[in-house]
Design a protein around this motif. Structure first.
Motif, mmCIF file in Angstrom:
data_model
loop_
_atom_site.group_PDB
_atom_site.id
_atom_site.type_symbol
_atom_site.label_atom_id
_atom_site.label_comp_id
_atom_site.label_asym_id
_atom_site.label_seq_id
_atom_site.Cartn_x
_atom_site.Cartn_y
_atom_site.Cartn_z
ATOM 1 N N SER A 1 57.501 -77.105 51.637
ATOM 2 C CA SER A 1 58.603 -76.804 50.716
ATOM 3 C C SER A 1 58.710 -75.306 50.426
ATOM 4 N N ILE A 2 57.592 -74.573 50.488
ATOM 5 C CA ILE A 2 57.616 -73.120 50.271
ATOM 6 C C ILE A 2 58.081 -72.394 51.527
ATOM 7 N N VAL B 1 48.518 -73.639 47.276
ATOM 8 C CA VAL B 1 48.473 -75.080 46.996
ATOM 9 C C VAL B 1 47.044 -75.522 46.695
ATOM 10 N N SER C 1 52.967 -81.217 52.052
ATOM 11 C CA SER C 1 54.355 -81.267 51.598
ATOM 12 C C SER C 1 54.722 -80.022 50.794
ATOM 13 N N MET C 2 53.794 -79.551 49.940
ATOM 14 C CA MET C 2 54.060 -78.353 49.161
ATOM 15 C C MET C 2 54.133 -77.112 50.043
ATOM 16 N N HIS D 1 46.355 -74.612 43.117
ATOM 17 C CA HIS D 1 47.025 -75.566 42.229
ATOM 18 C C HIS D 1 46.227 -76.860 42.118
ATOM 19 N N PHE E 1 50.137 -84.447 49.928
ATOM 20 C CA PHE E 1 50.816 -83.665 48.893
ATOM 21 C C PHE E 1 50.738 -82.166 49.201
ATOM 22 N N MET E 2 49.564 -81.691 49.589
ATOM 23 C CA MET E 2 49.376 -80.268 49.854
ATOM 24 C C MET E 2 50.228 -79.813 51.032
#
Length: 221
Positions: A92-93, A108, A88-89, A111, A85-86
């Protein structure tokens, strides 16, 4: 210690891969004593991961990955799902250099920690646990937008502000009094273009009245 097959034979600098291979970053496989990039071709896997993290060399890529692995830990062990997940984030940025890569990795991580504190807050059994989790969540929640602002400022530093002064406006025009500052990509018309501004109607009438009065005084003399 990180385990990645045949790293010694690969070049230090990682060049950008072609768009066909840049569709998705490879997953990270957690090992008993490290991690590995899960891709059938180690070199392509490194290129894809470097593109996702916004870095240009192996050392920076593995450094960011090690930090994300540690930040993904749930309890005492890294969490592979959380790590995916991290990453992927981060992708995306779209960090564009090593400075952005470090800042986005922090974002991330903050978060993830904020969500962890939110879980602890929901599961609090007494007032002390509730207050501790609430304070930590509040600090992290304030940190995240500050990081977004820092990233935006860094990304706009190559677009210097433009200040326009002494704007002359002709009859029927509208103007903003004072300095007007905008960032780059503002299109300005040629400052020499157009004719000179015309006097305002009130000033014209006043001058005509003065001229008429002067002419009348000369006639009487």
């Amino acid at each position: 210690m990180n385990t990645v097959p045949d790293l010694a034979a690969m070049p230090t600098t990682i060049t950008a891969t072609d768009p066909a291979n840049a569709a998705a970053a490879p997953r990270i496989k957690l090992l008993p004593h490290g991690f590995a990039i899960d891709h059938p071709d180690p070199q392509i896997g490194e290129r894809l991961m470097a593109n996702a993290l916004g870095v240009a060399d192996r050392e920076a890529m593995h450094g960011i990955l090690r930090q994300l692995v540690k930040a993904s830990a749930s309890g005492e062990r890294p969490d592979e799902v959380n790590l995916s997940f991290m990453i992927s984030m981060v992708k995306s940025i779209r960090p564009r250099d090593s400075v952005e890569a470090m800042l986005v990795a922090q974002m991330v991580s903050v978060h993830v920690m904020a969500m962890r504190c939110a879980h602890h807050l929901a599961q609090a059994h007494d007032l002390a646990q509730h207050d501790s989790a609430a304070r930590a969540l509040g600090r992290l929640a304030r940190t995240f937008p500050a990081q977004i602002e820092a990233l935006n400022r860094y990304r706009s530093q190559g677009e210097p502000a433009i200040t326009v002064q002494n704007v002359s406006v002709g009859e029927g025009g509208k103007a903003i009094v004072g300095n007007v500052t905008q960032h780059a990509r503002v299109i300005l018309s040629d400052k020499n273009a157009g004719s000179a501004a015309q006097p305002a109607p009130k000033a014209v009438r006043a001058r005509r009245r003065r001229d008429a009065a002067d002419a009348e005084r000369e006639a009487q003399a």
